[in-house]
Design an enzyme around this catalytic site. Structure first.
Site, PDB file in Angstrom:
ATOM      1  N   CYS A  41     -19.437  67.108  31.568  1.00 28.12           N
ATOM      2  CA  CYS A  41     -20.640  66.827  30.770  1.00 28.12           C
ATOM      3  C   CYS A  41     -21.481  65.759  31.470  1.00 28.12           C
ATOM      4  O   CYS A  41     -20.959  64.875  32.134  1.00 28.12           O
ATOM      5  CB  CYS A  41     -20.238  66.355  29.379  1.00 28.12           C
ATOM      6  SG  CYS A  41     -21.672  66.100  28.289  1.00 28.12           S
ATOM      7  N   ASP A  43     -22.898  63.430  30.081  1.00 23.52           N
ATOM      8  CA  ASP A  43     -22.774  62.186  29.298  1.00 23.52           C
ATOM      9  C   ASP A  43     -22.514  60.975  30.204  1.00 23.52           C
ATOM     10  O   ASP A  43     -21.610  61.011  31.044  1.00 23.52           O
ATOM     11  CB  ASP A  43     -21.619  62.357  28.297  1.00 23.52           C
ATOM     12  CG  ASP A  43     -21.614  61.264  27.236  1.00 23.52           C
ATOM     13  OD1 ASP A  43     -21.489  60.074  27.609  1.00 23.52           O
ATOM     14  OD2 ASP A  43     -21.740  61.599  26.042  1.00 23.52           O
ATOM     15  N   ARG A  45     -21.117  58.304  29.703  1.00 22.93           N
ATOM     16  CA  ARG A  45     -19.832  57.610  29.535  1.00 22.93           C
ATOM     17  C   ARG A  45     -18.689  58.306  30.266  1.00 22.93           C
ATOM     18  O   ARG A  45     -17.594  57.755  30.375  1.00 22.93           O
ATOM     19  CB  ARG A  45     -19.490  57.530  28.037  1.00 22.93           C
ATOM     20  CG  ARG A  45     -20.519  56.758  27.242  1.00 22.93           C
ATOM     21  CD  ARG A  45     -20.338  57.024  25.757  1.00 22.93           C
ATOM     22  NE  ARG A  45     -20.620  58.424  25.428  1.00 22.93           N
ATOM     23  CZ  ARG A  45     -20.509  58.942  24.192  1.00 22.93           C
ATOM     24  NH1 ARG A  45     -20.099  58.172  23.201  1.00 22.93           N
ATOM     25  NH2 ARG A  45     -20.797  60.198  23.965  1.00 22.93           N
ATOM     26  N   HIS A  97     -15.329  66.334  26.509  1.00 22.03           N
ATOM     27  CA  HIS A  97     -14.972  65.025  25.943  1.00 22.03           C
ATOM     28  C   HIS A  97     -15.226  65.006  24.444  1.00 22.03           C
ATOM     29  O   HIS A  97     -16.078  65.737  23.944  1.00 22.03           O
ATOM     30  CB  HIS A  97     -15.746  63.912  26.650  1.00 22.03           C
ATOM     31  CG  HIS A  97     -17.226  63.940  26.419  1.00 22.03           C
ATOM     32  ND1 HIS A  97     -17.858  63.102  25.518  1.00 22.03           N
ATOM     33  CD2 HIS A  97     -18.198  64.729  26.926  1.00 22.03           C
ATOM     34  CE1 HIS A  97     -19.155  63.366  25.516  1.00 22.03           C
ATOM     35  NE2 HIS A  97     -19.398  64.353  26.360  1.00 22.03           N
ATOM     36  N   CYS A 100     -18.982  64.482  21.934  1.00 17.80           N
ATOM     37  CA  CYS A 100     -19.989  65.030  22.845  1.00 17.80           C
ATOM     38  C   CYS A 100     -21.249  65.347  22.041  1.00 17.80           C
ATOM     39  O   CYS A 100     -21.200  66.137  21.084  1.00 17.80           O
ATOM     40  CB  CYS A 100     -19.440  66.297  23.506  1.00 17.80           C
ATOM     41  SG  CYS A 100     -20.628  67.092  24.614  1.00 17.80           S
TER      42      CYS A 100
HETATM   43 CO    CO Z   1     -21.032  65.552  26.235  1.00 21.15          CO
END
Ligand code: CO
Length: 214
Positions: A41, A43, A45, A97, A100
């Protein structure tokens, strides 16, 4: 984020690498031979190299919203083809994750404009697994289970591609479905039983004239 700092950090990083090996960048420039393709992803993080403890040259990376493998996305399909057919990676990791936001957005009854067609693919995963998901009453539990099931479905999407099927027949290639638990920092191998799943669906998705891919 202080952009000045980025460039001073870069200088310090070059010095650190060269102090250990003065040919470090010469070697890097010679080419790559990563053994792993990572699809994760976007993302902020979930930072790939930090999560895998990987160094430059070790992992070929593709990231998009909610780690999707969509057959008409030229970007992810090009990455898979290049990694499997040219770099000949030995392992492919699809890593999702918990928490998400892409998965969450797909669970909401909202028009998100240009994001709709992308998120539709996650809604389809929800539809396939609706029976199981509807049993979960806790919204967080449902949301995170969908993130897991999405990883499983994207691994299956990978195995629907001709490049991956061909590699399965010709050499040793492994596909892994992982989840990163943001609450604990733990990386979890979902240990997906691909043989069982494939047995059920290969009649439909086999692109090799019926040749068994395992
Ligand atoms: Co995500």
């Amino acid at each position: 984020m202080d952009f000045e700092k980025i460039f001073s950090h870069n200088e310090a990083w070059i010095a650190e690498k060269l102090s250990v090996d003065k040919n470090y960048f010469n070697k890097l420039s010679e080419g790559q031979k990563p053994e792993v393709l990572y699809i994760g992803c976007s993302d902020s993080r979930v930072s790939t190299e930090e999560l895998l403890g990987a160094k430059p040259g070790e992992v070929f990376v593709h990231r998009n919203i909610a780690n999707m493998v969509i057959s008409i996305d030229l970007n992810v399909m090009s990455v898979i083809t290049y990694a499997v057919e040219h770099l000949k990676v030995k392992q492919i990791i699809v890593c999702g994750h918990y928490y998400c936001s892409g998965v969450k957005a797909a669970m909401e009854a909202k028009d998100l404009g240009l994001l709709n067609p992308w998120l539709r693919n996650i809604r389809d995963v929800y539809r396939i697994h609706k029976e199981e998901l509807d049993l979960l009453k806790n919204p967080d539990e449902k949301y995170n289970r969908l993130a897991e099931l999405n990883v499983e479905e994207q691994c299956i999407n990978l195995i629907k591609t001709a490049a991956v099927q061909k590699a399965f027949i010709e050499r040793d290639l492994r596909v892994h479905g992982w989840i990163f638990d943001i609450r604990s920092g733990k990386l979890i191998d979902m240990k997906i039983n691909f043989k069982k799943i494939l047995k059920e669906i290969m009649e439909i998705y086999n692109l090799n004239e019926g040749k068994s891919i395992f």
